[in-house]
Scaffold this active site. Structure first.
Site, PDB file in Angstrom:
ATOM      1  N   SER A  56     -19.629 -63.703  -4.908  1.00 20.36           N
ATOM      2  CA  SER A  56     -18.889 -63.324  -3.707  1.00 20.36           C
ATOM      3  C   SER A  56     -17.462 -63.866  -3.784  1.00 20.36           C
ATOM      4  O   SER A  56     -17.186 -64.803  -4.535  1.00 20.36           O
ATOM      5  CB  SER A  56     -19.622 -63.925  -2.497  1.00 20.36           C
ATOM      6  N   TYR A 199     -14.763 -81.004   4.944  1.00 17.79           N
ATOM      7  CA  TYR A 199     -14.285 -80.114   3.874  1.00 17.79           C
ATOM      8  C   TYR A 199     -13.008 -80.683   3.255  1.00 17.79           C
ATOM      9  O   TYR A 199     -12.880 -80.789   2.035  1.00 17.79           O
ATOM     10  CB  TYR A 199     -14.027 -78.725   4.458  1.00 17.79           C
ATOM     11  N   SER A 234     -12.717 -63.519   1.991  1.00 18.96           N
ATOM     12  CA  SER A 234     -13.969 -63.763   1.260  1.00 18.96           C
ATOM     13  C   SER A 234     -15.063 -63.895   2.310  1.00 18.96           C
ATOM     14  O   SER A 234     -14.833 -63.655   3.491  1.00 18.96           O
ATOM     15  CB  SER A 234     -13.872 -65.046   0.441  1.00 18.96           C
TER      16      SER A 234
HETATM   17  N1  LIG Z   1     -11.450 -68.136   0.969  1.00 18.92           N
HETATM   18  C1  LIG Z   1     -10.591 -69.090   1.250  1.00 18.92           C
HETATM   19  O1  LIG Z   1      -9.847 -68.979   2.214  1.00 18.92           O
HETATM   20  C2  LIG Z   1     -10.541 -70.339   0.396  1.00 18.92           C
HETATM   21  C3  LIG Z   1      -9.437 -71.181   0.536  1.00 18.92           C
HETATM   22  C4  LIG Z   1      -9.396 -72.327  -0.225  1.00 18.92           C
HETATM   23  C5  LIG Z   1     -10.395 -72.629  -1.117  1.00 18.92           C
HETATM   24  N2  LIG Z   1     -11.472 -71.809  -1.232  1.00 18.92           N
HETATM   25  C6  LIG Z   1     -12.539 -72.203  -2.172  1.00 18.92           C
HETATM   26  O2  LIG Z   1     -12.886 -71.132  -3.014  1.00 18.92           O
HETATM   27  C7  LIG Z   1     -14.222 -71.289  -3.431  1.00 18.92           C
HETATM   28  C8  LIG Z   1     -14.951 -69.949  -3.297  1.00 18.92           C
HETATM   29  O3  LIG Z   1     -15.033 -69.589  -1.959  1.00 18.92           O
HETATM   30  P1  LIG Z   1     -14.886 -68.110  -1.397  1.00 18.92           P
HETATM   31  O4  LIG Z   1     -13.789 -68.128  -0.420  1.00 18.92           O
HETATM   32  O5  LIG Z   1     -14.862 -67.130  -2.481  1.00 18.92           O
HETATM   33  O6  LIG Z   1     -16.243 -68.034  -0.512  1.00 18.92           O
HETATM   34  P2  LIG Z   1     -17.561 -67.154  -0.602  1.00 18.92           P
HETATM   35  O7  LIG Z   1     -17.225 -65.714  -0.589  1.00 18.92           O
HETATM   36  O8  LIG Z   1     -18.423 -67.702   0.473  1.00 18.92           O
HETATM   37  O9  LIG Z   1     -18.164 -67.551  -2.024  1.00 18.92           O
HETATM   38  C9  LIG Z   1     -18.831 -68.765  -2.218  1.00 18.92           C
HETATM   39  C10 LIG Z   1     -19.666 -68.680  -3.478  1.00 18.92           C
HETATM   40  O10 LIG Z   1     -20.341 -69.926  -3.658  1.00 18.92           O
HETATM   41  C11 LIG Z   1     -21.711 -69.682  -3.913  1.00 18.92           C
HETATM   42  N3  LIG Z   1     -22.537 -70.795  -3.439  1.00 18.92           N
HETATM   43  C12 LIG Z   1     -22.600 -71.324  -2.204  1.00 18.92           C
HETATM   44  N4  LIG Z   1     -23.521 -72.298  -2.158  1.00 18.92           N
HETATM   45  C13 LIG Z   1     -24.060 -72.387  -3.398  1.00 18.92           C
HETATM   46  C14 LIG Z   1     -25.069 -73.185  -3.980  1.00 18.92           C
HETATM   47  N5  LIG Z   1     -25.744 -74.102  -3.281  1.00 18.92           N
HETATM   48  N6  LIG Z   1     -25.353 -73.004  -5.288  1.00 18.92           N
HETATM   49  C15 LIG Z   1     -24.702 -72.068  -6.011  1.00 18.92           C
HETATM   50  N7  LIG Z   1     -23.742 -71.293  -5.517  1.00 18.92           N
HETATM   51  C16 LIG Z   1     -23.424 -71.436  -4.224  1.00 18.92           C
HETATM   52  C17 LIG Z   1     -22.024 -68.385  -3.178  1.00 18.92           C
HETATM   53  O11 LIG Z   1     -23.088 -67.695  -3.825  1.00 18.92           O
HETATM   54  P3  LIG Z   1     -24.616 -67.636  -3.305  1.00 18.92           P
HETATM   55  O12 LIG Z   1     -24.584 -67.590  -1.818  1.00 18.92           O
HETATM   56  O13 LIG Z   1     -25.156 -66.387  -3.969  1.00 18.92           O
HETATM   57  O14 LIG Z   1     -25.241 -68.878  -3.861  1.00 18.92           O
HETATM   58  C18 LIG Z   1     -20.735 -67.595  -3.378  1.00 18.92           C
HETATM   59  O15 LIG Z   1     -20.762 -66.891  -4.594  1.00 18.92           O
HETATM   60  C19 LIG Z   1     -14.819 -72.411  -2.592  1.00 18.92           C
HETATM   61  O16 LIG Z   1     -14.859 -73.594  -3.365  1.00 18.92           O
HETATM   62  C20 LIG Z   1     -13.819 -72.569  -1.461  1.00 18.92           C
HETATM   63  O17 LIG Z   1     -13.795 -73.882  -0.971  1.00 18.92           O
HETATM   64  C21 LIG Z   1     -11.551 -70.655  -0.496  1.00 18.92           C
END
Ligand SMILES: NC(=O)c1ccc[n+]([C@@H]2O[C@H](COP(=O)([O-])OP(=O)(O)OC[C@H]3O[C@@H](n4cnc5c(N)ncnc54)[C@H](OP(=O)(O)O)[C@@H]3O)[C@@H](O)[C@H]2O)c1
Ligand SMILES: *[C@@H]1O[C@H](CO)[C@@H](O)[C@H](O)[C@H]1NC(C)=O
Ligand SMILES: *[C@H]1O[C@H](CO)[C@@H](O)[C@H](O)[C@H]1NC(C)=O
Length: 321
Positions: A56, A199, A234
């Protein structure tokens, strides 16, 4: 005009030029430059890249960027069906064969499954060139109401699970005398983000761990990259922690909100990886400016952020400006 004046004018012109660049940028100026003039992501062709959280959001789109660049991929997350969907899309670019992508379901919280996962990747590809620690969860919660268990859970998923997997992959990289560890941190790894205490703390911790690792690993040919995105589209807010242990926030990001497009963020992440940059900031304005001020003028930033207040800061975080 004497030489002194010429130098002064040149310096002022340079600063003004950089400020103008910054105002129109969606990432730090080094990354913006590298995106235009650096090495293309083609240098990553045939590298083995393991992405956690590939089902995702940023991890998913990073998989697409790297598939286009011809990387062999290991896709991990908990939901196998979603990983298969991502694999199918990766194959549709025509750069990879079925064998080049390993779907490896892995719950990062099951620490005892980390070693078998590493073994499986190595038996399949014989090498791991890049590990992208991307899986993670965010949070919306008031500090004083946050259950201590939530802080613990946050450290487990956003810090300890990452440390565990990294420690298991490092010996292989050290043996080969090459490797690249990429950490998905956040703008919250640089600034205190209101209503995300656990966080922010976890991302700051990760940042410290990896900054240390980078210095230790430099003579051993292992690169460490910290990626700090601001708000990006996301599913992050669906699975976010709240104040209460075991609760999911369940919020969907809406189209009209001002957040960075996932594809653009993933593209910039791929450029940072191909060019082995130490740390990059990826965010729309004015968040990018906030990070610059926070880094280079911490006293002024502290003064402003306190007075701006939680509501004002949250408008930017939630893309409602
Ligand atoms: N989007 C933003 O605004 C933003 C900003 C700054 C930093 N980030 C960082 O970017 C990274 C990715 O986030 P995203 O925004 O792409 O969110 P997302 O769409 O919620 O993706 C999160 C991913 O992490 C996986 N995940 C969650 N818990 C897990 C577990 N216990 N074991 C294995 N996989 C797990 C989920 O897959 P499953 O549910 O299939 O396990 C999913 O693929 C994160 O570290 C987040 O802190 C995001
Ligand atoms: C360092 O790693 C790079 C790839 O990341 C590799 O091309 C190079 O040969 C390695 N250098 C040494 C001295 O092992
Ligand atoms: C990435 O984060 C993990 C913990 O979250 C940390 O142990 C590791 O040192 C970090 N790596 C780098 C290169 O910053």
């Amino acid at each position: 005009m004497d030489w002194c004046t010429i130098v002064e004018v040149a310096v002022v012109a340079y600063i003004v030029l950089q400020l103008v660049r910054l105002l129109f940028a969606d990432c730090d100026l080094q990354l913006q430059w590298t995106d235009k003039f650096g090495r293309s992501t083609g240098v990553l062709t045939r590298k083995v890249v393991w992405i956690t959280g590939a089902s995702s959001g940023i991890g998913e789109y990073l998989s697409y960027e790297l598939a286009k660049a011809g990387c062999r991929l290991v896709l991990s997350a908990r939901r196998e069906g979603e990983l298969q969907r991502v694999k199918k899309e990766c194959l549709s670019y025509g750069t990879l064969m079925d064998d080049d992508i390993l779907v490896l379901p892995l719950d990062m919280l099951k620490f005892d499954l980390h070693q078998p996962a590493v073994d499986e990747v190595l038996s399949r590809f014989k090498q791991i060139d890049v590990l992208v620690n991307n899986a993670g969860r965010s949070q919306r919660a008031q500090w004083e109401k946050t259950d201590l268990q939530v802080d613990r859970d946050m450290l487990e998923i956003n810090v300890l699970s990452v440390l565990s997997l990294t420690k298991l992959v490092l010996p292989h990289m050290l043996e080969r005398k090459e490797g690249h560890i990429v950490n998905m941190s956040s703008v919250s790894g640089k600034l205190g983000s209101p209503l995300s205490g656990s966080y922010t703390g976890a991302k700051h911790a990760l940042q410290g761990w990896f900054d240390c690792l980078r210095v230790e690993m430099f003579p051993r040919n292992i690169t460490v990259t910290n990626i700090c995105p601001g708000p990006v589209f996301s599913n992050l807010l669906k699975g976010s922690f709240t104040e209460n242990s075991g609760e999911l926030l369940g919020v969907e990001m809406k189209e009209g909100e001002k957040r960075m497009n996932t594809r653009r963020c993933a593209r910039l992440c791929a450029v940072a990886i191909a060019n082995k940059l130490d740390e990059v900031w990826i965010a729309l304005q004015p968040i990018l400016l906030f990070v610059y001020i926070g880094q280079y003028m911490p006293t002024i930033a502290g003064w402003c952020f306190k007075r701006a207040g939680v509501k004002f800061m949250m408008k930017f975080r939630e893309g409602q400006h």
